[in-house]
Scaffold this active site. Structure first.
Site, PDB file in Angstrom:
ATOM      1  N   ARG A  75       0.857  -1.193   0.000  1.00 50.76           N
ATOM      2  CA  ARG A  75       0.000   0.000   0.000  1.00 50.76           C
ATOM      3  C   ARG A  75       0.891   1.241   0.000  1.00 50.76           C
ATOM      4  NH1 ARG A  75      -3.322  -0.334   5.004  1.00 50.76           N
ATOM      5  NH2 ARG A  75      -4.555  -1.806   3.782  1.00 50.76           N
ATOM      6  N   ARG A 144      -1.517   6.367   9.739  1.00 48.94           N
ATOM      7  CA  ARG A 144      -1.664   5.855   8.372  1.00 48.94           C
ATOM      8  C   ARG A 144      -1.794   7.020   7.384  1.00 48.94           C
ATOM      9  NH1 ARG A 144      -3.686   0.466   8.502  1.00 48.94           N
ATOM     10  NH2 ARG A 144      -2.775  -0.609  10.296  1.00 48.94           N
ATOM     11  N   LYS A 208      -3.212   1.097  15.088  1.00 50.63           N
ATOM     12  CA  LYS A 208      -3.164   2.063  13.986  1.00 50.63           C
ATOM     13  C   LYS A 208      -3.879   3.358  14.363  1.00 50.63           C
ATOM     14  CE  LYS A 208      -7.264  -0.073  11.916  1.00 50.63           C
ATOM     15  NZ  LYS A 208      -7.776  -0.854  10.784  1.00 50.63           N
ATOM     16  N   CYS A 431     -15.003  -3.513   0.993  1.00 49.04           N
ATOM     17  CA  CYS A 431     -13.614  -3.823   1.346  1.00 49.04           C
ATOM     18  C   CYS A 431     -13.117  -4.978   0.473  1.00 49.04           C
ATOM     19  CB  CYS A 431     -13.502  -4.164   2.821  1.00 49.04           C
ATOM     20  SG  CYS A 431     -14.232  -5.766   3.256  1.00 49.04           S
ATOM     21  N   CYS A 437      -7.879 -11.342   2.230  1.00 46.26           N
ATOM     22  CA  CYS A 437      -7.872 -10.876   3.614  1.00 46.26           C
ATOM     23  C   CYS A 437      -8.062 -12.047   4.571  1.00 46.26           C
ATOM     24  CB  CYS A 437      -8.974  -9.846   3.835  1.00 46.26           C
ATOM     25  SG  CYS A 437      -9.048  -9.261   5.542  1.00 46.26           S
ATOM     26  N   CYS A 480     -13.405  -1.848   7.420  1.00 47.75           N
ATOM     27  CA  CYS A 480     -12.558  -1.261   6.372  1.00 47.75           C
ATOM     28  C   CYS A 480     -13.378  -0.650   5.243  1.00 47.75           C
ATOM     29  CB  CYS A 480     -11.598  -2.305   5.822  1.00 47.75           C
ATOM     30  SG  CYS A 480     -10.425  -2.929   7.041  1.00 47.75           S
TER      31      CYS A 480
END
Length: 558
Positions: A75, A144, A208, A431, A437, A480
């Protein structure tokens, strides 16, 4: 301070990582496995990468007694979501050479590539580096990618607000040089080997942290779902400052009532950019020092705020910052969507916002989206802006270049695809979920488009084709795809089954509520048919679907 007893295993990995280096060099050179060493699987996230495997092939691999088919997702860190045409062209070729070929636009205004083999990760990062792109801190227990309202026509001051995203991103980067040493083969300079990191120290954050910046009246960034929410206050064409909030986050765990989605609480107003940067910094240090480091399910900033109390958390931030928040300034959100099609900004530049379903840029079923966008990039006459709704804006096009870009878009069906998609489809988010995932319980991006195809006849039956109803799907409850903050939220519970949530508002100011458990597709369609029928018959003037279901159903559930 945060409880230091009973630390989660990840905390030990971070503090003993030698500045996020761990044994990544050794893991990468191990050719006997497609996986990294267990501890390095955590550390590699800080470098912008996740280890994954193809879950569609697990059973086949197990039967053949083969190692799972491991691959990696990378990413990028792109604060504010803006890249040049040269960078898009490079991204196109890197995706084709190393990954599955699909460019995935995320809900955090950046892109990620899937399906890279371990041996391809380093060449990929090195290729990105030649484009002045990196993946530092795109994942992991750090700040992030910083998001910002995407369309410059929202305000003549967009450029100034957008620049703040880059400044916050730079402020919150880890100070370790491990990324450059491991992936770019830069030599370790002894005095920089373990630099002091006053923000993250050697512990980094408990989990995060996400930051979003919104420019009213469009809440396209879903600002209140962020750990730190920043709202630009513009009055009479002048940027007065920013309202600052904290405590947003949508993740939860099925069956664990101690976990829940939450929207950020506004602390107050700050009148200078310098104060905003200082407050952001200290909001992070309070979370660093007081966040839960024993239970990762309860470690996001939202739980720290609820445990300490908003007043106490704000007091700690003010004490560390050396100033107090002023009372929040008034603002209004009137929409939360992308501005599809052509628009012109105050400078006369043109922008075309195109619909990218589930954020997947690829050539598929005769629709050559990826090829068309490469051709646009090769003209060098349009920048590329990502939106938090997984779409793309071809940006900063001079009037004399508009016809050329428009012709390319027509040739590749991009304009017609955007124009003909239903309102619900254009207001959908999904997502990644299966097949990569590891947390997914159900499908999302591979399934939502076909589900919407089956919902569209019901919308047509009730004359709702142009109603901007938001629908979002996630393969698990981690949020997400921002499903808790939609008018219709579908959250996977098992393969083919979803909890149906309703009653969220259209502007991102109210979360939805679970209405029915573990529905299969037939049950979802039957339930929505009834809800749409009631909505058309009984809604108030100008009432949205989310407000209607909140008034008539959610208010009576408890």
């Amino acid at each position: 301070m945060s409880e230091q007893n009973n630390l989660s295993p990840v905390e030990k990995i971070k503090t003993e990582s030698k500045g996020l280096r761990g044994t990544l060099q050794e893991s990468l050179s191990d050719q006997y496995t497609g996986a990294l060493r267990e501890q390095d699987q955590n550390l590699v996230k800080f470098h912008g990468m996740y280890q994954q495997d193809d879950r569609d092939r697990r059973e086949e691999r197990n039967q053949k007694k083969l190692e799972w088919l491991y691959s990696y997702m990378i990413r990028l860190r792109i604060p504010g979501g803006l890249i040049t045409p040269e960078q898009w062209a490079g991204l196109h070729h890197i995706a084709g050479e190393y990954s599955t070929g699909t460019i995935k636009i995320t809900t955090r205004q950046t892109v990620q590539l899937h399906g890279l083999l371990k041996s391809q990760t380093k060449p990929t990062i090195q290729s990105f580096n030649t484009l002045h792109l990196d993946s530092i801190a795109a994942c992991g227990d750090v700040n992030r990618n910083v998001t910002c309202t995407s369309h410059p026509s929202e305000s003549p001051l967009h450029g100034k607000v957008h620049a703040l995203a880059a400044k916050i991103s730079e402020l919150c980067l880890p100070k370790t040089t491990a990324y450059y040493e491991i992936w770019l083969d830069e030599e370790q300079i002894e005095e920089k080997k373990n630099p002091e990191d006053p923000l993250y120290q050697n512990r980094y954050l408990p989990r995060k942290l996400k930051i979003g910046i919104a420019i009213p009246p469009n809440n396209d960034v879903d600002v209140f779902i962020n750990d730190i929410a920043i709202i630009a206050i513009i009055q009479d064409g002048e940027l007065k400052g920013y309202n600052i909030g904290a405590g947003g986050g949508l993740g939860a765990t099925h069956g664990n009532t101690a976990t829940y989605p939450r929207l950020a609480s506004v602390f107050g107003f700050l009148d200078t950019e310098e104060k905003v940067l200082k407050a952001v910094y200290e909001i992070i240090t309070v979370q660093r020092d007081y966040g839960n480091r024993s239970d990762r399910k309860l470690s996001r900033l939202k739980y720290t705020i609820d445990r300490l109390g908003i007043i106490e958390y704000k007091r700690l931030v003010e004490e560390r910052s050396g100033f107090q928040f002023e009372e929040a300034k008034p603002y209004e959100f009137t929409q939360r969507k992308d501005r599809y099609g052509w628009e012109q900004n105050h400078e006369g530049k043109w922008y075309f916002t195109l619909f990218v379903e589930s954020g997947r840029v690829l050539d598929e079923n005769g629709y050559l989206l990826k090829t068309g966008l490469l051709q646009v990039a090769e003209t060098g006459k349009a920048n590329f802006r990502f939106t938090c709704n997984q779409n793309l804006i071809l940006a900063d096009i001079l009037p004399e270049h508009k016809a050329e870009i428009e012709e390319i878009l027509h040739e590749h069906g991009i304009i017609s695809y955007t124009d003909t998609a239903s309102a619900m489809r254009k207001n959908s988010i999904a997502c990644v979920a299966f097949n990569t995932c590891s947390l997914a319980l159900a499908e999302a991006q591979r399934y939502l488009p076909s589900l919407i195809t089956n919902i569209e006849p019901i919308l047509e039956k009730y004359g709702l084709q142009q109603d901007d109803i938001t629908i979002r799907m996630t393969g698990c409850p981690n949020g997400c795809g921002r499903s808790p903050n939609a008018e219709i939220g579908l959250i996977g519970t098992a393969y083919g089954k979803y909890n149906l949530h309703i009653g969220g508002d259209r502007l991102g100011m109210r979360l939805n509520t679970k209405y029915k458990d573990s529905l299969e597709e037939t049950q979802i369609l039957e339930t929505l048919d009834v809800l749409f029928s009631d909505y058309v018959k009984d809604k108030l003037p100008h009432e949205t679907f989310g407000d209607f279901t909140y008034r008539t159903i959610v208010n009576h559930l408890n």
